[in-house]
Design a protein around this motif. Structure first.
Motif, short mmCIF file in Angstrom:
data_model
loop_
_atom_site.label_atom_id
_atom_site.label_comp_id
_atom_site.label_asym_id
_atom_site.label_seq_id
_atom_site.Cartn_x
_atom_site.Cartn_y
_atom_site.Cartn_z
N VAL A 78 55.49 6.74 14.22
CA VAL A 78 55.92 5.36 14.48
C VAL A 78 56.46 5.20 15.91
O VAL A 78 57.11 4.22 16.23
CB VAL A 78 56.94 4.85 13.44
CG1 VAL A 78 56.37 4.92 12.03
CG2 VAL A 78 58.25 5.64 13.51
N ARG A 122 61.25 0.62 12.40
CA ARG A 122 60.23 1.67 12.38
C ARG A 122 60.75 2.94 11.70
O ARG A 122 60.01 3.65 11.02
CB ARG A 122 59.72 1.95 13.80
CG ARG A 122 58.79 0.81 14.28
CD ARG A 122 58.17 1.13 15.61
NE ARG A 122 59.06 0.85 16.73
CZ ARG A 122 59.05 1.52 17.88
NH1 ARG A 122 58.20 2.52 18.06
NH2 ARG A 122 59.88 1.19 18.84
N VAL A 124 52.79 -0.79 13.96
CA VAL A 124 52.96 0.36 13.06
C VAL A 124 52.34 0.05 11.69
O VAL A 124 51.66 0.88 11.08
CB VAL A 124 54.45 0.73 12.92
CG1 VAL A 124 54.70 1.64 11.74
CG2 VAL A 124 54.95 1.38 14.21
#
Ligand SMILES: Nc1ncnc2c1ncn2[C@@H]1O[C@H](COP(=O)(O)OP(=O)(O)OP(=O)(O)O)[C@@H](O)[C@H]1O
Ligand SMILES: [Mg+2]
Length: 278
Positions: free
Chosen positions: A153, A173, A207
């Motif tokens: 990520v 993230r 992501v």
């Protein structure tokens, strides 16, 4: 990331994709108010299903029912063939024990609007926690998995930072890395970008897009209509606790059949232009 053969969903794939999530006639009330009025939804392996709808339409409640954070009175939900939350023996419906519920929850990832990281733990420790406590993984192995996912990520250099040292987008993230590291069958995302400053939204959506591409099965509540249109394989419009319209996003956005959906999409024209015309 575990390669998922269903992800590429190629027409030549020999076996049809498995149904990972099957919700049938799910009803849920808070007191006298019925907020889910019979939800039927099937999510197959590798699919990215977006759930859209106005505030109060029941999106979060539905996700919480799937993840056993909320009890529901009627209907059934199965994840990978396993009925979640309840047993049904001879017509009598029983809530499972907390131990069984915890085991089921471990197979379903959830990422919330508020990242819910533990403030006293570093990014890596946040990711490791479930691996060690729930999965019983050795610390060294959990750390290496945490490092792997933090790198995926884009946070390889932030593993030893605490949440207060991270931006909102970075914290989100970490929360995504934490969910994925548990190797869930399905991940639920509930408006994970709506608490972020606009300039941080795209890094989190990036992501999620990457996860979707890798074949992760995802059920995503989002108001990011361009993300929904471009990444979701299927979009579901919820209105007052009912699914009113669903289908392939481009088709649904281009040609909304119900007035409710047309009105709902109309609210986004200021930000993204007329999505129905694209
Ligand atoms: N714990 C609760 N007790 C009573 N009513 C609740 C509870 N949680 C949700 N509700 C009600 O259920 C309805 C659906 O709420 P829900 O949070 O699922 O909507 P939502 O679609 O996620 O909305 P939003 O887009 O604002 O997040 C709302 O009318 C809400 O007020
Ligand atoms: Mg909600």
């Amino acid at each position: 990331m575990s390669a998922n053969p269903a992800a590429s969903a190629t027409s030549e794939s020999a076996e049809p994709a498995r149904n990972l999530l099957v919700a049938r006639d799910v009803h849920k009330s808070f007191g006298q108010t019925e907020v889910l009025k019979g939800i039927d939804l099937t999510v197959t392996e590798g699919e990215v299903v977006a759930l859209i709808g106005a505030s109060g339409s029941g999106k979060t409640t539905f996700l919480r029912c799937i993840n056993l954070l909320e009890e529901f009175e009627q209907g059934s939900i199965t994840v990978d063939g396993d009925p979640v939350g309840y047993t049904d023996r001879g017509g009598s419906r029983r809530r499972l024990s907390e131990g069984r519920l915890a085991a089921q929850r471990a197979r379903i990832g959830m990422v919330f609007q508020s990242f819910n990281l533990f403030p006293h733990m570093t990014a890596a420790q946040n990711v490791m926690l479930g691996l060690v406590k729930v999965k019983g993984m050795a610390k060294a192995e959990a750390r290496s998995l945490a490092d792997h996912w933090l790198a995926r990520v884009g946070l390889a250099d932030r593993a030893d930072h605490h949440p207060y040292q991270l931006s909102g987008g970075q914290q989100q993230r970490v929360a995504i890395a934490r969910a994925v590291a548990m190797d869930p069958r399905l991940i639920l995302f509930d408006e994970v970008t709506s608490a972020l400053d606009p300039e941080l939204v795209s890094e989190v959506l990036g992501v999620m897009k990457d996860l979707a591409k890798s074949g992760m099965t995802m059920l995503v509540v989002s108001h990011e209509m361009l993300f929904v249109r471009d990444v979701a394989t299927h979009v579901v419009f919820l209105d007052s606790g009912r699914i009113v319209e669903e289908g392939e996003p481009h088709a649904v956005f281009k040609n909304p059949k119900s007035d409710r959906l047309r009105a709902f999409l109309g609210r986004f024209t200021d930000i993204i232009g007329d999505i129905t015309a694209r």
